[in-house]
Design a protein around this motif. Structure first.
Motif, PDB file in Angstrom:
ATOM      1  N   LEU A  76       0.828  -1.205   0.000  1.00 24.44           N
ATOM      2  CA  LEU A  76       0.000   0.000   0.000  1.00 24.44           C
ATOM      3  C   LEU A  76       0.864   1.257   0.000  1.00 24.44           C
ATOM      4  O   LEU A  76       0.516   2.259  -0.643  1.00 24.44           O
ATOM      5  N   SER A  77       1.996   1.202   0.678  1.00 23.09           N
ATOM      6  CA  SER A  77       2.893   2.361   0.698  1.00 23.09           C
ATOM      7  C   SER A  77       3.550   2.609  -0.657  1.00 23.09           C
ATOM      8  O   SER A  77       3.934   3.735  -0.977  1.00 23.09           O
ATOM      9  N   HIS A  85      -3.927   3.727   5.378  1.00 22.51           N
ATOM     10  CA  HIS A  85      -3.925   3.869   3.921  1.00 22.51           C
ATOM     11  C   HIS A  85      -5.331   4.015   3.359  1.00 22.51           C
ATOM     12  O   HIS A  85      -5.547   3.791   2.157  1.00 22.51           O
TER      13      HIS A  85
END
Length: 274
Positions: free
Chosen positions: A138-139, A179
């Motif tokens: 997700l990062s 996120h």
């Protein structure tokens, strides 16, 4: 973007039934129905319980059936599966830690499949390695992301099912919260019920499944409830700003009637009486 989600296919040896229904034939019918009506789908995702008992032959049969599907196919495993046996047939689906997880490109962003399997239990698990992997994926993107998993990450209010939901739900939810701005939707299965809700503002949903159906008995304390509702799968329509999810009850055997034009100018009180 169009996606098809199937879940809880529970493959068994041909001729074997679950709740009076033949899982392999129902799965084939779901595929035929989807390919007939949604051949333009960008991907098919099956969110776990691929086999009913984690048998090698079920995964081999699944591989053979999917070999003729013209669109990309992505698989999750669920509590009825056996990870090691599954990976002996689908070895390319293991991540660097040996979990059945992947991140893949979609026309409108990124898709992620998660592994919530744990040995010797019907409950879901998502350990530190899996949490770290999801956080890294997700990062690494600033695109819209659609997450697919087997176990429900939020209690549904039915005690027997909530006992076997994702056990690491708080840790999972913390990753989602960090996120949430880039996660468009979470899709799960496991419950054999049509569900929708949200987790830290991220919407989630589940269709009923391609074989046996559940029933929302809110008074149940120990045993899950089943029903004879139609077999189903989900069709997902998404763009940069929205995600729409349809549950397609392909097992419905009744009539489908023409109700007339939705154009207001065509409405007539006398002819519209049913």
């Amino acid at each position: 973007m169009k996606l098809v989600q199937m879940t809880d296919i529970h493959l068994t040896a041909p001729g074997k039934t679950i709740s009076g229904r033949e899982p392999t034939e129902n799965f084939k019918q779901a595929l035929w129905h989807a390919l007939d009506n949604h051949s333009d789908a960008d991907a098919l995702v099956i969110t776990g319980d691929l086999s009913d008992w984690g048998d090698l032959e079920d995964y081999q049969r699944l591989r053979d059936i999917l070999s003729s599907v013209p669109m990309p196919v992505h698989l999750c495993i669920g509590n009825h599966d056996e990870r090691e046996t599954f990976l002996s047939v689908f070895p390319d689906l293991a991540d660097e830690n040996g979990f059945v997880q992947s991140a893949f490109d979609l026309p409108q962003g990124v898709g992620i499949t998660l592994d919530t399997w744990g040995p010797g239990t019907h409950a879901g698990h998502f350990c530190e390695k899996r949490l770290s992997w999801l956080g890294e994926k997700l990062s690494a993107t600033d695109r819209n992301t659609w997450i697919f998993m087997h176990h429900n990450p939020v209690p549904i209010g039915i005690a027997p099912m909530d006992k076997i939901m994702l056990q690491d739900a708080e840790a999972f939810a913390a990753v989602i919260a960090r996120h949430a701005d880039k996660i468009a939707h979470i899709f799960h299965g496991h419950c054999h019920l049509p569900l929708s809700g949200s987790l830290h503002g991220v919407p989630f949903s589940a269709p009923r499944g391609t074989n046996h159906a559940g029933w929302p008995d809110f008074k149940a304390e120990r045993s899950l409830s089943s029903s004879d509702l139609p077999e189903a799968y989900a069709v997902i329509l998404a763009n940069e700003t929205s995600t729409m999810v349809h549950m397609v009850e392909y097992g419905y055997a009744g009539d489908i009637r023409n109700e007339g034009s939705p154009d207001y100018a065509d409405w007539d009180r006398l002819t519209m009486i049913r």
